[in-house]
Design an enzyme around this catalytic site. Structure first.
Site, PDB file in Angstrom:
ATOM      1  CG  ASP B  10      -1.771   1.230   1.350  1.00 10.32           C
ATOM      2  OD1 ASP B  10      -2.430   1.556   0.346  1.00 10.32           O
ATOM      3  OD2 ASP B  10      -1.806   1.877   2.408  1.00 10.32           O
ATOM      4  CB  SER B  11       0.175   4.797  -0.652  1.00  4.60           C
ATOM      5  OG  SER B  11      -0.944   4.886   0.189  1.00  4.60           O
ATOM      6  CE1 TYR B  42       2.941   5.883  -3.031  1.00  8.99           C
ATOM      7  CE2 TYR B  42       1.817   4.085  -4.144  1.00  8.99           C
ATOM      8  CZ  TYR B  42       2.943   4.576  -3.541  1.00  8.99           C
ATOM      9  OH  TYR B  42       4.064   3.790  -3.439  1.00  8.99           O
ATOM     10  N   GLY B  43      -2.846   9.240  -3.291  1.00  7.35           N
ATOM     11  CA  GLY B  43      -4.174   9.539  -3.848  1.00  7.35           C
ATOM     12  C   GLY B  43      -4.335  10.864  -4.568  1.00  7.35           C
ATOM     13  CB  CYS B  73      -2.877   0.786  -2.500  1.00  9.24           C
ATOM     14  SG  CYS B  73      -2.842   2.556  -2.878  1.00  9.24           S
ATOM     15  CB  THR B  75      -4.517   5.355  -4.965  1.00  8.13           C
ATOM     16  OG1 THR B  75      -5.339   6.144  -4.101  1.00  8.13           O
ATOM     17  CG2 THR B  75      -3.883   6.242  -6.006  1.00  8.13           C
ATOM     18  CD  GLU B 152      -1.566   7.850   7.058  1.00  4.86           C
ATOM     19  OE1 GLU B 152      -0.486   8.344   7.358  1.00  4.86           O
ATOM     20  OE2 GLU B 152      -1.674   6.808   6.376  1.00  4.86           O
ATOM     21  CB  CYS B 186      -9.477   4.839   0.233  1.00  2.26           C
ATOM     22  SG  CYS B 186      -7.966   5.276   1.123  1.00  2.26           S
ATOM     23  CB  THR B 187      -6.974   0.023   2.305  1.00  9.71           C
ATOM     24  OG1 THR B 187      -5.877   0.746   1.746  1.00  9.71           O
ATOM     25  CG2 THR B 187      -7.391  -1.070   1.340  1.00  9.71           C
ATOM     26  CG  HIS B 188      -6.019   5.454   4.872  1.00  5.57           C
ATOM     27  ND1 HIS B 188      -5.244   5.166   3.780  1.00  5.57           N
ATOM     28  CD2 HIS B 188      -5.166   5.906   5.833  1.00  5.57           C
ATOM     29  CE1 HIS B 188      -3.980   5.436   4.072  1.00  5.57           C
ATOM     30  NE2 HIS B 188      -3.907   5.878   5.300  1.00  5.57           N
TER      31      HIS B 188
END
Lengths: 271, 271
Positions: B10-11, B42-43, B73, B75, B152, B186-188
């Site tokens: 992932d980023s 990255y997004g 990821c 993105t 984050e 998005c994996t966040h």
């Protein structure tokens, strides 16, 4: 007289607030700007990574025949300045020295607050320099990690509950402490002057690192007899490490004027 | 049976929500995780830069003897998957295929909304795949550029006015439109399920790409006879491109458990 350009770099767009000031007070100077938009932001990264990126940024700028380099990035100036200036013979100026000196002289009650990225706060650079100029001053530093992404997403205006909430959380301890001077330790923050000024009130002096580094550059060029021919009108060329389109859109907000000048893309990992 | 590890990248940290699901449903698999924390996020970057970074991420993982790679990821999966899968012979799975299939089957009123980074929305990948599985469905995509920096910075909990304000701005058009299915592209975003679920109400199905890619990996390994010895207990090794300390702190939030396993730093620009 020296008509060679001045190189200016930042992790991304923030440094453009310094470019704006340089263009205002040094209209004859040619400027080459590099924004590392492919790897922005720097402020949450480790010292090791910031030094590596800063070296590549300087190496790229060195591919031009420059007379000086301005590090228009609070994070690089506080974290990598000592390493970078040791490695190059070209005059290199950062935001910390002139900004710290201004803050040291501006305080009346001796309480100076600093806001910046996590890396800037971790470095302790502002505390050391302010106390060199004003040993009586007490300096407290506060990291504001969300300011850069909020500004880059256009959330810097008064009346926006998101930036006002985040700003009041970050700034409350500064207001409670009673600082009379606040260092805006990141070149993104001048866009937040209205929000910050409103929260802290008119009694607090806001020290803008973009203004200070531009004034310092003017002084330094004069001392070293490096100023450009005053009859010429300076140009600015922009280089970025991600797409040109993404940069041009936001850049006008930071420069406070349309970006009509040329923008080119660079593969920064090659430097 | 094949005990070689699965590579996951992932980023940054988001992909750990997929690793958590993989560990839950495939406890015998060894996993090698790479998070490009030195260049996250990255997004907001261009397609060209995302492809370049994704190639380096895969090249690094290829330095291990892997049986498959998971692009955890959103993105990269939406923007670079076609290029990446053409260049390598190893089985490579992204989040888009299984997530789009799940969303296509989950909708009852045919209105599917997608939230993701700017790059994910720009790619149009989800729209194309969902309509392949459900040609009647209408898909509308909404970029949410502040969700990653807010998550984050730990701002993903209900009751936080900042994330709730940003979420309600991003999600209002989705609620007004009446979508009954929302793809968390998005994996966040799984960390925002409570905030998003509360705003949209219980009638909207939230499709979690981490859960879907883990289920797909299980299926794919079985089909290709690549599953690990069920008697073994899988390990996870973590690699990052910025400092190990910064990663370990936040990673436990994403994994929902302490990160006791090994973390090492990689110079990703060399790949």
């Amino acid at each position: 007289m020296d008509n060679r350009p001045v190189g200016v770099f930042d992790s991304g767009l923030g440094g453009l607030t310094a470019v704006r000031e340089i263009m205002n007070i040094l209209p004859s100077e040619n400027v080459i700007y590099f924004g590392d938009t492919g790897r922005v932001p720097y402020g949450g990264r480790s010292r090791e990574t910031i030094i590596k990126y800063a070296r590549q940024d300087v190496q790229f700028l060195q591919s031009f025949d420059l007379k000086a380099i301005v590090i228009a990035c609070g994070t690089v100036s506080t974290t990598a300045m000592d390493v970078i200036t040791r490695e190059y013979t070209l005059p290199i100026f950062g935001v910390v020295d002139p900004t710290a000196r201004r803050a040291a002289g501006a305080t009346r009650n001796g309480k100076i607050a600093l806001i910046g990225t996590q890396a800037t706060v971790r470095s302790g650079a502002y505390e050391r320099l302010i106390q060199k100029w004003n040993p009586e001053a007490e300096v407290r530093a506060y990291p504001c990690p969300l300011f850069v992404p909020l500004v880059e997403n256009g959330r810097f205006r008064r009346g926006d509950i998101v930036i006002e909430t985040v700003a009041s959380e970050y700034l409350k301890p500064i207001r409670d402490w009673g600082a009379d001077t606040l260092v805006l330790g990141c070149t993104h923050y001048p866009l937040l002057m209205d929000v910050i000024g409103e929260y802290l009130g008119g009694g607090v002096v806001l020290v803008n690192s973009g203004v200070e580094v531009a004034a310092d550059l003017k002084r330094q060029l004069r001392i070293r007899d490096l100023t450009a021919d005053p009859g010429q009108s300076g140009d600015c060329c922009y280089y970025v490490s991600d797409s040109v389109e993404g940069f041009s859109q936001l850049a006008s907000v930071f420069l406070n004027r349309d970006l009509s000048d040329s923008v080119e893309k660079v593969d920064i990992e090659k430097y």
